[in-house]
Design a protein around this motif. Sequence first.
Motif, mmCIF file in Angstrom:
data_model
loop_
_atom_site.group_PDB
_atom_site.id
_atom_site.type_symbol
_atom_site.label_atom_id
_atom_site.label_comp_id
_atom_site.label_asym_id
_atom_site.label_seq_id
_atom_site.Cartn_x
_atom_site.Cartn_y
_atom_site.Cartn_z
ATOM 1 N N GLY A 76 0.916 -1.095 -0.091
ATOM 2 C CA GLY A 76 -0.084 0.209 0.171
ATOM 3 C C GLY A 76 0.762 1.249 -0.072
ATOM 4 O O GLY A 76 2.232 1.122 0.166
ATOM 5 N N TRP A 77 0.233 2.444 -0.224
ATOM 6 C CA TRP A 77 0.793 3.797 0.063
ATOM 7 C C TRP A 77 0.746 4.063 1.166
ATOM 8 O O TRP A 77 -0.359 4.112 1.993
ATOM 9 N N VAL A 78 2.060 4.367 1.918
ATOM 10 C CA VAL A 78 2.083 4.930 3.199
ATOM 11 C C VAL A 78 2.592 6.361 3.273
ATOM 12 O O VAL A 78 3.672 6.630 2.575
ATOM 13 N N ARG A 79 2.042 7.231 3.859
ATOM 14 C CA ARG A 79 2.379 8.588 4.000
ATOM 15 C C ARG A 79 2.525 8.970 5.386
ATOM 16 O O ARG A 79 1.384 8.926 6.149
ATOM 17 N N GLU A 80 3.723 9.432 6.071
ATOM 18 C CA GLU A 80 3.861 9.788 7.227
ATOM 19 C C GLU A 80 4.296 11.098 7.309
ATOM 20 O O GLU A 80 5.125 11.836 6.665
ATOM 21 N N VAL A 81 3.375 12.205 8.170
ATOM 22 C CA VAL A 81 3.639 13.206 8.209
ATOM 23 C C VAL A 81 3.573 14.117 9.706
ATOM 24 O O VAL A 81 3.089 13.363 10.681
ATOM 25 N N TYR A 82 4.313 15.036 9.889
ATOM 26 C CA TYR A 82 4.041 15.788 11.039
ATOM 27 C C TYR A 82 3.265 16.759 10.818
ATOM 28 O O TYR A 82 3.028 17.543 9.924
ATOM 29 N N LEU A 83 1.994 17.020 11.680
ATOM 30 C CA LEU A 83 1.209 18.340 11.705
ATOM 31 C C LEU A 83 1.665 19.166 12.840
ATOM 32 O O LEU A 83 1.714 18.936 13.904
ATOM 33 N N ARG A 84 1.846 20.420 12.281
ATOM 34 C CA ARG A 84 2.674 21.474 13.244
ATOM 35 C C ARG A 84 1.694 22.840 13.500
ATOM 36 O O ARG A 84 0.992 23.051 12.487
ATOM 37 N N GLY A 85 1.828 23.284 14.566
ATOM 38 C CA GLY A 85 1.258 24.466 15.206
ATOM 39 C C GLY A 85 2.383 25.543 15.526
ATOM 40 O O GLY A 85 3.354 24.974 16.317
ATOM 41 N N HIS A 86 2.589 26.691 14.619
ATOM 42 C CA HIS A 86 3.482 27.420 15.308
ATOM 43 C C HIS A 86 5.030 26.698 15.085
ATOM 44 O O HIS A 86 5.919 27.138 15.700
ATOM 45 N N GLY A 87 5.266 25.811 14.031
ATOM 46 C CA GLY A 87 6.226 25.348 13.839
ATOM 47 C C GLY A 87 6.650 23.836 15.023
ATOM 48 O O GLY A 87 7.525 23.120 14.625
ATOM 49 N N GLU A 88 5.756 23.999 15.885
ATOM 50 C CA GLU A 88 5.976 22.725 16.789
ATOM 51 C C GLU A 88 5.404 21.640 16.425
ATOM 52 O O GLU A 88 4.176 21.397 15.808
ATOM 53 N N ILE A 89 5.840 20.372 16.716
ATOM 54 C CA ILE A 89 5.040 19.089 16.222
ATOM 55 C C ILE A 89 4.096 18.912 17.148
ATOM 56 O O ILE A 89 4.116 18.526 18.285
ATOM 57 N N TRP A 90 2.694 18.766 16.536
ATOM 58 C CA TRP A 90 1.478 18.705 17.473
ATOM 59 C C TRP A 90 0.971 17.208 17.266
ATOM 60 O O TRP A 90 0.431 16.573 18.337
ATOM 61 N N VAL A 91 1.119 16.499 15.829
ATOM 62 C CA VAL A 91 0.369 15.685 15.888
ATOM 63 C C VAL A 91 1.350 14.716 14.682
ATOM 64 O O VAL A 91 1.984 15.421 13.894
ATOM 65 N N PHE A 92 1.366 13.260 15.054
ATOM 66 C CA PHE A 92 2.201 12.371 13.855
ATOM 67 C C PHE A 92 0.927 11.713 13.082
ATOM 68 O O PHE A 92 0.137 11.305 14.073
ATOM 69 N N ALA A 93 1.094 11.725 11.968
ATOM 70 C CA ALA A 93 -0.128 11.101 11.071
ATOM 71 C C ALA A 93 0.543 10.193 10.311
ATOM 72 O O ALA A 93 1.504 10.299 9.676
ATOM 73 N N ARG A 94 -0.247 8.991 10.205
ATOM 74 C CA ARG A 94 0.101 7.770 9.274
ATOM 75 C C ARG A 94 -1.271 7.446 8.530
ATOM 76 O O ARG A 94 -2.355 7.329 9.190
ATOM 77 N N SER A 95 -0.992 7.959 7.049
ATOM 78 C CA SER A 95 -2.334 7.247 6.317
ATOM 79 C C SER A 95 -1.923 6.299 5.434
ATOM 80 O O SER A 95 -0.860 6.303 4.598
ATOM 81 N N VAL A 96 -2.759 5.294 5.074
ATOM 82 C CA VAL A 96 -2.361 4.156 4.256
ATOM 83 C C VAL A 96 -3.513 3.878 3.275
ATOM 84 O O VAL A 96 -4.775 3.894 3.604
ATOM 85 N N ALA A 97 -3.228 3.564 2.303
ATOM 86 C CA ALA A 97 -4.253 2.923 1.175
ATOM 87 C C ALA A 97 -3.538 1.735 0.315
ATOM 88 O O ALA A 97 -2.445 1.700 -0.084
ATOM 89 N N ALA A 98 -4.524 0.672 0.322
ATOM 90 C CA ALA A 98 -4.153 -0.603 -0.412
ATOM 91 C C ALA A 98 -3.896 -0.253 -1.906
ATOM 92 O O ALA A 98 -4.418 0.581 -2.389
ATOM 93 N N ARG A 99 -2.509 -0.687 -2.437
ATOM 94 C CA ARG A 99 -2.293 -0.512 -3.677
ATOM 95 C C ARG A 99 -3.369 -0.733 -4.738
ATOM 96 O O ARG A 99 -3.413 0.097 -5.646
ATOM 97 N N GLY A 100 -4.083 -2.083 -4.519
ATOM 98 C CA GLY A 100 -4.916 -2.383 -5.523
ATOM 99 C C GLY A 100 -6.045 -1.529 -5.565
ATOM 100 O O GLY A 100 -6.667 -1.178 -6.698
ATOM 101 N N ALA A 101 -6.631 -0.904 -4.535
ATOM 102 C CA ALA A 101 -7.637 0.008 -4.646
ATOM 103 C C ALA A 101 -7.086 1.452 -5.063
ATOM 104 O O ALA A 101 -7.963 2.091 -5.625
#
Length: 184
Positions: A76-101
Amino acid sequence: MPHAALVHPPRWLTAGQLHPAPAANVRDWLFDQGSLTRRLTALSDNAFSVTPIEEGWQTLRADECIALGVPTGSQGWVREVYLRGHGEIWVFARSVAARGALEGSGLDLHQLGSRSLGELLFSDRAFDRGAIEVTRYPAPLLPAGVREERLWGRRSCFSRGELGVLVAEIFLPALWRHAGVEAV
């Protein structure tokens, strides 16, 4: 990061399965049905940004395959990011989707760059959001710079036809401090 197969997978629970329940102000964040991007943008007075960490084709974790309804070991496609407020890391996000779909779905995740996936999903009315599940996210599955035990995380699957995009968001201590929430 340790190999994901060697780490106990997160135990995702619905609101009704969560005992004891966290404090009301923590629940408000965990089970908010709205766009987290919009909420963080408002909290940061528009000083919100997305920092991509890693993205690409990978073997999905077993708990992700189950949630997406695909065989264990699926790519699958995996995307990991930091969501920041005022440059500070507030949230770690991991989004995935199966390749076939994902292939042939018209959704081009690799072109998001520093744009928010959540904003894309919330602006496309064809996507339906599934139930929100929460967990105390396993520290070994977090990037080294934000690795801590017992951080609250949530996930939900956004579906459009055969395509499911599973979005997990792990709330970091800097967010709770800025929001004035005691998140034990």
